[in-house]
Scaffold this active site. Structure first.
Site, PDB file in Angstrom:
ATOM      1  N   ASP A 259      -9.323  -7.065 -14.143  1.00 24.99           N
ATOM      2  CA  ASP A 259      -8.929  -8.748 -14.322  1.00 24.99           C
ATOM      3  C   ASP A 259      -8.337  -9.412 -12.851  1.00 24.99           C
ATOM      4  O   ASP A 259      -9.038 -10.007 -12.771  1.00 24.99           O
ATOM      5  CB  ASP A 259      -7.329  -8.661 -15.384  1.00 24.99           C
ATOM      6  CG  ASP A 259      -6.808  -7.875 -14.928  1.00 24.99           C
ATOM      7  OD1 ASP A 259      -6.450  -7.125 -14.085  1.00 24.99           O
ATOM      8  OD2 ASP A 259      -5.491  -7.867 -15.104  1.00 24.99           O
ATOM      9  N   GLU A 367      -0.967  -6.208 -27.708  1.00 25.55           N
ATOM     10  CA  GLU A 367      -1.063  -5.926 -26.372  1.00 25.55           C
ATOM     11  C   GLU A 367      -3.379  -5.496 -26.222  1.00 25.55           C
ATOM     12  O   GLU A 367      -3.266  -6.007 -25.205  1.00 25.55           O
ATOM     13  CB  GLU A 367      -0.985  -4.693 -26.038  1.00 25.55           C
ATOM     14  CG  GLU A 367      -1.470  -4.398 -24.881  1.00 25.55           C
ATOM     15  CD  GLU A 367      -0.521  -4.399 -23.452  1.00 25.55           C
ATOM     16  OE1 GLU A 367      -1.147  -3.637 -22.708  1.00 25.55           O
ATOM     17  OE2 GLU A 367      -0.138  -5.984 -23.643  1.00 25.55           O
TER      18      GLU A 367
END
Length: 504
Positions: A259, A367
């Site tokens: 990310d 999550e």
């Protein structure tokens, strides 16, 4: 602007079960003050029971040293305390930082990546703020200079990690004897999320070696080899050979592990547009490829826009709370580059991750979630049809990414609905995660009350969750993101703001 009145009683309770009801709103300043109060609750619990260890365990007033044992929560908190104007906490942290021995760690192995984004990032941001727009909080300027000198000590301690045949660093370090865990590979994010911190340190100190180390490592990622490791322009694999700098796979994702590599490409350009235009070009290639090849719309909710994983030709419809930053990343890029199409894409992502919050029993996102119809669990079929996704990992560990995107959406569009969404998220986190002496992650976001606590007050609660929750309601300031792209600061992936080096 005006809303109805909020009760702050929910911020001072001993457990979520006792939280008093909170109405939908208040003025922006009252919302900001409520977040300040939550920060103080979290800090007081940490300072009383865990300081100078890394993180508070609020259920039993214990602690951990999971991030090097140097007081991660304190260093992560300094930039938020400065932005909030919390002089007492700033003083407490400034008095502590010169005492840290960054040449030794009680922890066997430390992460170059985590240490860089938390500690190096926190020290440099504290220095920028307290020698700049928040300088009024400090009377003894020598304490501010200690932030920079300690940052140098830390970087000097870590720099041997880059002493590899390629310059791609080891991530898992045993600093007490200048060794590593013997890994032969490093990850995309752990290699590619060092450039802002190490380059900023170089700019502040005049020692270009710091920048050269991180930028050499990054060069393998923006010029990937072999060619098959870049299946689409700008999108690359997840694992790099430390000896050669070559990729060992072409597994493409914006999820955790990869990310912040993509996040930093555009942010490094924002940091200095005159020096780092190549990073803008690589980010644009990655963004365009993502929009063309990886977008996915769940069958029950085609208005939602998520991002697939690409695994050697197979698309996998799974994403994460961590990936919720993508809306803010596209919004920042669109504002800086003057691209409405990127802003629109960022808003679509932000709206979609909002759905992951709005659909659960706690109004907090999970999550990990998925939307592949073939994999829907039998006990989530109704949830999937209603929400457009199903939950594959139901915990919440005080992550900030969705609120982060709300922050960018509000700052760039001025649409107050994003303030409301951030306020809703803050209220949900406060009422569900507040326990004992602070805040804890929870086991299941889709069970009212969270179904139990993990007993960890993550340091990034201070650095990120409470900072973004505060800034979205706070007055304009130098550190705030600007709608016209003319920013004076850029935030690292731990939400530590750095003064940009080049003209906007």
């Amino acid at each position: 602007m005006r809303f109805s009145t909020v009760s702050l009683a929910a911020l001072t309770v001993a457990s979520p079960a006792l939280a008093s009801p909170v109405s939908r709103g208040d003025t922006e300043s009252e919302r900001a003050n409520a977040v300040k109060q939550a920060f103080q609750i979290a800090w007081d619990g940490y300072y009383a029971h865990a300081f100078p260890h890394d993180q508070l365990h609020p259920v039993d007033n214990g602690y951990d040293d999971n991030y090097d044992g140097w007081g991660a929560s304190a260093v992560d908190a300094i930039s938020t305390a400065a932005i909030m104007g919390n002089q007492q906490v700033v003083d407490q942290i400034l008095n502590y930082i010169p005492t840290i021995d960054f040449k030794y760690s009680n922890e066997t192995t430390i992460s170059l990546f985590e240490t860089t984004i938390r500690y190096l990032g926190g020290l440099l941001a504290g220095y920028d703020l307290l020698s700049g727009p928040a300088a009024n909080l400090v009377s003894d300027k020598s304490k501010v200079h200690a932030l920079l000198s300690q940052a140098q000590v830390l970087a000097d301690t870590l720099s041997y990690a880059f002493e590899t045949p390629s310059g791609v660093p080891y991530n898992n370090l045993l600093i007490n004897n200048r060794s590593n865990d013997g890994s032969t590979t490093n990850g995309l994010a752990t290699t590619g999320s060092l450039i802002i911190e190490w380059t900023h340190l170089a700019d502040l100190t005049g020692n270009e070696t710091y920048a050269q180390l991180a930028q050499k490592a990054e060069s393998y990622l923006i010029h990937p080899q072999p060619s098959w490791a870049e299946p689409f322009p700008g999108l690359v694999g997840s694992t790099i050979d430390i000896a050669t700098g070559e990729f060992t796979d072409n597994y493409v994702t914006w999820n955790g592990g990869d990310d912040s590599f993509y996040e930093y490409l555009i942010k490094f350009f924002v940091y200095d547009q005159s020096r780092f235009s190549e990073y803008r070009d690589v980010w644009l290639a990655a963004a365009n490829s993502t929009l063309e090849h990886l977008l996915s719309h769940p069958a029950p909710k085609p208005e939602l826009t998520f991002v697939n994983i690409w695994d050697n030709g197979t698309l996998i419809s799974t994403s994460e709370h961590l990936t919720g930053f993508i809306g803010g990343n596209f919004l920042l890029a669109g504002s800086v580059l003057g691209r409405q199409d990127l802003i629109d894409a960022g808003l679509a992502f932000t709206d979609s991750w909002h759905a992951t919050y709005n659909s659960t029993a706690t109004k907090i996102g999970p999550e990990v979630f998925a939307w592949d119809e073939a994999g829907v669990p039998a006990d989530q079929e109704a949830f999937y049809k209603e929400a457009g996704f199903y939950i594959t990992s139901a915990d919440y560990v005080l992550r900030p990414e969705v609120i982060e995107s709300y922050y960018y959406a509000y700052r760039i569009t001025g649409d107050t609905k994003y303030q409301d969404w951030a306020w809703d998220a803050f209220l949900a986190i406060n009422s569900t995660c507040h326990v004992g002496s602070g805040y804890s992650g929870i086991q299941n976001v889709n069970i009212a009350g969270g179904d139990g606590f993990d007993n960890v007050q993550e340091s990034f609660l201070f650095a990120e969750v409470l900072k973004y929750s505060y800034m979205i309601h706070a007055e304009d300031a130098d550190w705030q993101t600007k709608a016209d792209g003319l920013n004076k600061f850029v935030f690292n992936t731990e939400a530590h703001p750095f003064k940009i080096a080049g003209p906007a």
